[in-house]
Design a protein around this motif. Sequence first.
Motif, mmCIF file in Angstrom:
data_model
loop_
_atom_site.group_PDB
_atom_site.id
_atom_site.type_symbol
_atom_site.label_atom_id
_atom_site.label_comp_id
_atom_site.label_asym_id
_atom_site.label_seq_id
_atom_site.Cartn_x
_atom_site.Cartn_y
_atom_site.Cartn_z
ATOM 1 N N GLU A 248 0.717 -0.971 -0.100
ATOM 2 C CA GLU A 248 0.304 -0.151 -0.250
ATOM 3 C C GLU A 248 0.896 1.082 -0.282
ATOM 4 O O GLU A 248 0.130 2.396 -0.708
ATOM 5 C CB GLU A 248 -0.899 -0.152 1.219
ATOM 6 C CG GLU A 248 -1.859 -1.425 1.221
ATOM 7 C CD GLU A 248 -2.226 -1.312 2.678
ATOM 8 O OE1 GLU A 248 -2.386 -0.328 3.409
ATOM 9 O OE2 GLU A 248 -3.303 -2.276 2.303
ATOM 10 N N ARG A 249 1.943 1.451 0.878
ATOM 11 C CA ARG A 249 3.201 2.785 0.764
ATOM 12 C C ARG A 249 4.296 2.168 1.179
ATOM 13 O O ARG A 249 4.782 0.432 1.337
ATOM 14 C CB ARG A 249 2.254 2.870 2.238
ATOM 15 C CG ARG A 249 2.101 2.758 2.857
ATOM 16 C CD ARG A 249 2.637 4.188 3.990
ATOM 17 N NE ARG A 249 1.561 4.555 4.130
ATOM 18 C CZ ARG A 249 1.046 5.950 4.530
ATOM 19 N NH1 ARG A 249 2.016 5.891 5.227
ATOM 20 N NH2 ARG A 249 0.146 6.920 4.046
ATOM 21 N N MET B 172 2.572 5.545 -2.645
ATOM 22 C CA MET B 172 1.300 5.116 -1.811
ATOM 23 C C MET B 172 0.104 4.765 -2.970
ATOM 24 O O MET B 172 -0.255 6.000 -3.859
ATOM 25 C CB MET B 172 0.827 6.649 -1.048
ATOM 26 C CG MET B 172 -0.478 5.681 0.360
ATOM 27 S SD MET B 172 -1.217 7.829 0.559
ATOM 28 C CE MET B 172 0.553 8.073 1.641
ATOM 29 N N ARG B 173 -0.288 4.117 -2.945
ATOM 30 C CA ARG B 173 -1.542 3.486 -3.726
ATOM 31 C C ARG B 173 -2.914 4.130 -3.263
ATOM 32 O O ARG B 173 -3.389 3.705 -1.031
ATOM 33 C CB ARG B 173 -1.791 2.034 -4.059
ATOM 34 C CG ARG B 173 -0.738 1.269 -4.328
ATOM 35 C CD ARG B 173 -0.347 0.360 -4.705
ATOM 36 N NE ARG B 173 0.695 -0.447 -4.810
ATOM 37 C CZ ARG B 173 0.713 -0.398 -6.288
ATOM 38 N NH1 ARG B 173 0.378 0.239 -7.755
ATOM 39 N NH2 ARG B 173 2.097 -0.975 -7.031
ATOM 40 N N CYS C 166 -7.023 5.148 -3.220
ATOM 41 C CA CYS C 166 -8.284 4.962 -4.416
ATOM 42 C C CYS C 166 -9.209 6.416 -4.515
ATOM 43 O O CYS C 166 -8.928 6.740 -3.913
ATOM 44 C CB CYS C 166 -9.667 3.953 -3.646
ATOM 45 S SG CYS C 166 -10.580 3.862 -4.585
ATOM 46 N N GLU D 284 -6.436 6.922 0.561
ATOM 47 C CA GLU D 284 -5.505 5.808 1.115
ATOM 48 C C GLU D 284 -6.068 4.017 1.403
ATOM 49 O O GLU D 284 -6.953 4.061 1.463
ATOM 50 C CB GLU D 284 -4.666 5.958 1.785
ATOM 51 C CG GLU D 284 -3.850 4.674 2.426
ATOM 52 C CD GLU D 284 -2.673 5.152 3.557
ATOM 53 O OE1 GLU D 284 -1.833 4.082 4.350
ATOM 54 O OE2 GLU D 284 -2.402 6.032 4.526
ATOM 55 N N MET D 285 -5.392 3.415 0.312
ATOM 56 C CA MET D 285 -5.689 1.629 -0.138
ATOM 57 C C MET D 285 -5.962 0.947 1.195
ATOM 58 O O MET D 285 -5.007 1.101 2.334
ATOM 59 C CB MET D 285 -4.876 0.841 -1.070
ATOM 60 C CG MET D 285 -5.212 -0.405 -0.956
ATOM 61 S SD MET D 285 -4.107 -0.922 -2.031
ATOM 62 C CE MET D 285 -4.375 -2.891 -2.350
ATOM 63 N N GLY D 286 -6.827 0.066 1.763
ATOM 64 C CA GLY D 286 -7.191 -0.518 2.335
ATOM 65 C C GLY D 286 -8.352 0.728 3.655
ATOM 66 O O GLY D 286 -8.760 0.235 4.712
ATOM 67 N N GLU D 287 -8.884 2.031 3.108
ATOM 68 C CA GLU D 287 -8.934 3.182 4.373
ATOM 69 C C GLU D 287 -10.384 3.419 3.237
ATOM 70 O O GLU D 287 -11.150 3.853 4.147
ATOM 71 C CB GLU D 287 -8.380 4.363 4.706
ATOM 72 C CG GLU D 287 -7.244 3.957 5.683
ATOM 73 C CD GLU D 287 -6.785 4.719 5.748
ATOM 74 O OE1 GLU D 287 -7.645 6.476 5.673
ATOM 75 O OE2 GLU D 287 -5.844 5.479 6.467
ATOM 76 N N GLU D 288 -11.240 2.184 3.206
ATOM 77 C CA GLU D 288 -12.079 2.818 1.582
ATOM 78 C C GLU D 288 -13.463 2.812 2.206
ATOM 79 O O GLU D 288 -14.250 3.435 2.285
ATOM 80 C CB GLU D 288 -11.967 1.717 0.672
ATOM 81 C CG GLU D 288 -10.822 1.753 -0.786
ATOM 82 C CD GLU D 288 -9.816 0.741 0.109
ATOM 83 O OE1 GLU D 288 -8.912 0.342 -1.151
ATOM 84 O OE2 GLU D 288 -9.577 0.506 0.828
ATOM 85 N N TYR E 255 -8.025 3.132 -8.456
ATOM 86 C CA TYR E 255 -6.664 3.099 -7.388
ATOM 87 C C TYR E 255 -5.719 3.545 -8.716
ATOM 88 O O TYR E 255 -5.251 3.717 -9.631
ATOM 89 C CB TYR E 255 -5.950 1.677 -6.858
ATOM 90 C CG TYR E 255 -7.011 1.495 -6.521
ATOM 91 C CD1 TYR E 255 -6.662 1.175 -4.791
ATOM 92 C CD2 TYR E 255 -8.025 0.859 -6.817
ATOM 93 C CE1 TYR E 255 -7.695 0.756 -4.581
ATOM 94 C CE2 TYR E 255 -9.011 -0.496 -5.238
ATOM 95 C CZ TYR E 255 -8.633 -0.357 -4.686
ATOM 96 O OH TYR E 255 -9.964 0.206 -3.400
#
Length: 212
Positions: free
Chosen positions: A3-4, A133-134, A136, A177-181, A203
């Motif tokens: 993710e980062r 950082m990836r 969305c 941030e990816m994972g917080e969607e 993304y």
Amino acid sequence: MLERYITIEGEGYAEIVEKKSRFIASVFPVESQEEADAILAKLRKKYWDATHNCFAYQIGERDEIQRFSDDGEPGGTAGKPILDVLKGHQIKNTLIVVTRYFGGTLLGTGGLVRAYGKGAKEGILAAGLVEKMRVCLFTLEMTYPLSGKVQYLLNDKAYVIRETQYTDVVRFIVEVEMGEEEAFTEWLIEKTNAEISIEKGDYDLIQRSVKC
């Protein structure tokens, strides 16, 4: 898929002098061992008359590939200190080569460790560090009266509004941030009493500068 992660912004070059010995650091982004080895071959030709061309690199999401070489210096005094700079900052996909031209004065093992480590750090400073950082991209649509509140909420949580569009409604394109969607969606619905349209998009990989 990470993710980062932290890597260098680009190539970097630096030089230090310790007791008349020149230490030239060359730093490169690399994606494979083959690429790193090809760059090493070119540098060895460029600095063919140098006393030593010591290096270290680590490549991969989990730093699966780690290599270093003292290139004739006493064991553990050159390659490992260079690698320790990469590991210490968790820098991925990076090659550091520190070339030494001997100045006639022995530095001792401690002096070599410090010199190669310092050279590597100066090279990293020259290259610059970035955090990749990836994220969305979410599209938020709302009425004009609600837009001020939503903008305040986003800024308060340090969400980046990439784009704002004004038509019959207000539209924000927001980086999450990816994972917080899921948490982001639930939080915004709660804060706006579900008076907002939220659309999850593609993304993207972004980067931000990091202090060395």
